[in-house]
Write a protein that holds these residues in place. Sequence first.
Motif, PDB file in Angstrom:
ATOM      1  N   ARG A   6       0.847  -1.184   0.000  1.00  0.00           N
ATOM      2  CA  ARG A   6       0.000   0.000   0.000  1.00  0.00           C
ATOM      3  C   ARG A   6       0.881   1.232   0.000  1.00  0.00           C
ATOM      4  O   ARG A   6       1.855   1.314   0.741  1.00  0.00           O
ATOM      5  CB  ARG A   6      -0.883  -0.030   1.246  1.00  0.00           C
ATOM      6  CG  ARG A   6      -1.726   1.189   1.453  1.00  0.00           C
ATOM      7  CD  ARG A   6      -2.730   0.989   2.557  1.00  0.00           C
ATOM      8  NE  ARG A   6      -2.171   1.332   3.858  1.00  0.00           N
ATOM      9  CZ  ARG A   6      -2.872   1.353   4.980  1.00  0.00           C
ATOM     10  NH1 ARG A   6      -4.145   1.003   4.975  1.00  0.00           N
ATOM     11  NH2 ARG A   6      -2.310   1.678   6.120  1.00  0.00           N
ATOM     12  N   GLU A   8       0.792   4.935   1.095  1.00  0.00           N
ATOM     13  CA  GLU A   8       0.038   5.824   1.968  1.00  0.00           C
ATOM     14  C   GLU A   8       0.453   7.252   1.630  1.00  0.00           C
ATOM     15  O   GLU A   8       1.637   7.561   1.608  1.00  0.00           O
ATOM     16  CB  GLU A   8       0.331   5.521   3.429  1.00  0.00           C
ATOM     17  CG  GLU A   8      -0.028   4.103   3.814  1.00  0.00           C
ATOM     18  CD  GLU A   8       0.359   3.746   5.236  1.00  0.00           C
ATOM     19  OE1 GLU A   8       0.761   4.643   6.019  1.00  0.00           O
ATOM     20  OE2 GLU A   8       0.251   2.566   5.562  1.00  0.00           O
ATOM     21  N   GLU A  10      -0.263  11.219   2.610  1.00  0.00           N
ATOM     22  CA  GLU A  10      -0.842  12.205   3.515  1.00  0.00           C
ATOM     23  C   GLU A  10      -0.705  13.575   2.861  1.00  0.00           C
ATOM     24  O   GLU A  10       0.400  14.030   2.581  1.00  0.00           O
ATOM     25  CB  GLU A  10      -0.134  12.187   4.871  1.00  0.00           C
ATOM     26  CG  GLU A  10      -0.715  13.145   5.880  1.00  0.00           C
ATOM     27  CD  GLU A  10      -2.132  12.771   6.314  1.00  0.00           C
ATOM     28  OE1 GLU A  10      -2.966  13.683   6.436  1.00  0.00           O
ATOM     29  OE2 GLU A  10      -2.395  11.583   6.537  1.00  0.00           O
ATOM     30  N   ARG A  47      -6.150  11.660   3.251  1.00  0.00           N
ATOM     31  CA  ARG A  47      -5.279  10.508   3.023  1.00  0.00           C
ATOM     32  C   ARG A  47      -5.747   9.717   1.815  1.00  0.00           C
ATOM     33  O   ARG A  47      -6.932   9.453   1.658  1.00  0.00           O
ATOM     34  CB  ARG A  47      -5.276   9.604   4.249  1.00  0.00           C
ATOM     35  CG  ARG A  47      -4.730  10.323   5.480  1.00  0.00           C
ATOM     36  CD  ARG A  47      -4.570   9.403   6.603  1.00  0.00           C
ATOM     37  NE  ARG A  47      -3.376   8.591   6.308  1.00  0.00           N
ATOM     38  CZ  ARG A  47      -2.900   7.672   7.109  1.00  0.00           C
ATOM     39  NH1 ARG A  47      -3.486   7.422   8.248  1.00  0.00           N
ATOM     40  NH2 ARG A  47      -1.840   6.980   6.787  1.00  0.00           N
ATOM     41  N   PHE A  49      -4.879   6.106  -0.394  1.00  0.00           N
ATOM     42  CA  PHE A  49      -4.246   4.798  -0.288  1.00  0.00           C
ATOM     43  C   PHE A  49      -4.283   4.157  -1.668  1.00  0.00           C
ATOM     44  O   PHE A  49      -5.333   4.107  -2.300  1.00  0.00           O
ATOM     45  CB  PHE A  49      -4.982   3.900   0.709  1.00  0.00           C
ATOM     46  CG  PHE A  49      -5.044   4.483   2.090  1.00  0.00           C
ATOM     47  CD1 PHE A  49      -3.962   4.373   2.939  1.00  0.00           C
ATOM     48  CD2 PHE A  49      -6.181   5.136   2.525  1.00  0.00           C
ATOM     49  CE1 PHE A  49      -4.008   4.913   4.222  1.00  0.00           C
ATOM     50  CE2 PHE A  49      -6.237   5.680   3.798  1.00  0.00           C
ATOM     51  CZ  PHE A  49      -5.157   5.568   4.645  1.00  0.00           C
ATOM     52  N   TYR A  51      -3.425   0.614  -3.322  1.00  0.00           N
ATOM     53  CA  TYR A  51      -3.122  -0.780  -3.001  1.00  0.00           C
ATOM     54  C   TYR A  51      -2.607  -1.494  -4.242  1.00  0.00           C
ATOM     55  O   TYR A  51      -3.120  -1.289  -5.337  1.00  0.00           O
ATOM     56  CB  TYR A  51      -4.383  -1.493  -2.497  1.00  0.00           C
ATOM     57  CG  TYR A  51      -4.891  -0.933  -1.194  1.00  0.00           C
ATOM     58  CD1 TYR A  51      -4.469  -1.470   0.014  1.00  0.00           C
ATOM     59  CD2 TYR A  51      -5.777   0.132  -1.181  1.00  0.00           C
ATOM     60  CE1 TYR A  51      -4.930  -0.947   1.214  1.00  0.00           C
ATOM     61  CE2 TYR A  51      -6.239   0.662   0.019  1.00  0.00           C
ATOM     62  CZ  TYR A  51      -5.811   0.118   1.203  1.00  0.00           C
ATOM     63  OH  TYR A  51      -6.262   0.633   2.385  1.00  0.00           O
ATOM     64  N   THR A  78       4.588  10.505   1.343  1.00  0.00           N
ATOM     65  CA  THR A  78       4.243   9.165   0.881  1.00  0.00           C
ATOM     66  C   THR A  78       5.149   8.136   1.542  1.00  0.00           C
ATOM     67  O   THR A  78       6.280   8.445   1.925  1.00  0.00           O
ATOM     68  CB  THR A  78       4.385   9.021  -0.649  1.00  0.00           C
ATOM     69  OG1 THR A  78       5.757   9.199  -1.003  1.00  0.00           O
ATOM     70  CG2 THR A  78       3.527  10.034  -1.389  1.00  0.00           C
ATOM     71  N   THR A  81       4.047   0.659   2.278  1.00  0.00           N
ATOM     72  CA  THR A  81       3.946  -0.295   3.371  1.00  0.00           C
ATOM     73  C   THR A  81       3.519  -1.652   2.825  1.00  0.00           C
ATOM     74  O   THR A  81       3.046  -1.756   1.692  1.00  0.00           O
ATOM     75  CB  THR A  81       2.942   0.178   4.443  1.00  0.00           C
ATOM     76  OG1 THR A  81       1.666   0.379   3.841  1.00  0.00           O
ATOM     77  CG2 THR A  81       3.401   1.472   5.099  1.00  0.00           C
ATOM     78  N   TRP A  90      -0.001  -2.810   8.895  1.00  0.00           N
ATOM     79  CA  TRP A  90       0.801  -2.313   7.781  1.00  0.00           C
ATOM     80  C   TRP A  90       2.163  -1.914   8.326  1.00  0.00           C
ATOM     81  O   TRP A  90       2.258  -1.133   9.272  1.00  0.00           O
ATOM     82  CB  TRP A  90       0.119  -1.122   7.108  1.00  0.00           C
ATOM     83  CG  TRP A  90      -1.123  -1.519   6.406  1.00  0.00           C
ATOM     84  CD1 TRP A  90      -2.400  -1.393   6.859  1.00  0.00           C
ATOM     85  CD2 TRP A  90      -1.219  -2.116   5.112  1.00  0.00           C
ATOM     86  NE1 TRP A  90      -3.286  -1.894   5.929  1.00  0.00           N
ATOM     87  CE2 TRP A  90      -2.583  -2.338   4.844  1.00  0.00           C
ATOM     88  CE3 TRP A  90      -0.278  -2.500   4.158  1.00  0.00           C
ATOM     89  CZ2 TRP A  90      -3.031  -2.913   3.661  1.00  0.00           C
ATOM     90  CZ3 TRP A  90      -0.721  -3.071   2.980  1.00  0.00           C
ATOM     91  CH2 TRP A  90      -2.084  -3.269   2.736  1.00  0.00           C
TER      92      TRP A  90
END
Length: 114
Positions: A6, A8, A10, A47, A49, A51, A78, A81, A90
């Motif tokens: 993933r 991530e 923010e 946020r 995500f 995947y 970024t 994870t 994660w």
Amino acid sequence: MDDEFRVEVELDDDEHGYSIGEHLRALDLDDDAREGSGVVVTRDGSRLFVYADSEPPAREAERVVRDLAAADEITAETRVTRWHPIEEAWKDASLPLPATEDEREAEHEAHLAA
């Protein structure tokens, strides 16, 4: 799927998630996911995500998100994870998962003790 990765992201605020999300849709990442590329994009406020079913597409998605944020002059933090099945959390993708049955068993015992 043996691995799940993933990206991530923010962002500074909720609205920026919409602009980056629109760019990602314009790049057909959602369409690619429906066609089996293994990339899915979700959003929760500020946020995002992304995947992926393996590390290479996750790293590529991270690069795309960083490029889009830079083009829109948006600050985006970024990180990539990986789902850790024993810890059920994660974790940083650079951390190796247990490779042997002994390592998995030891980690499982440590997780139960925590």
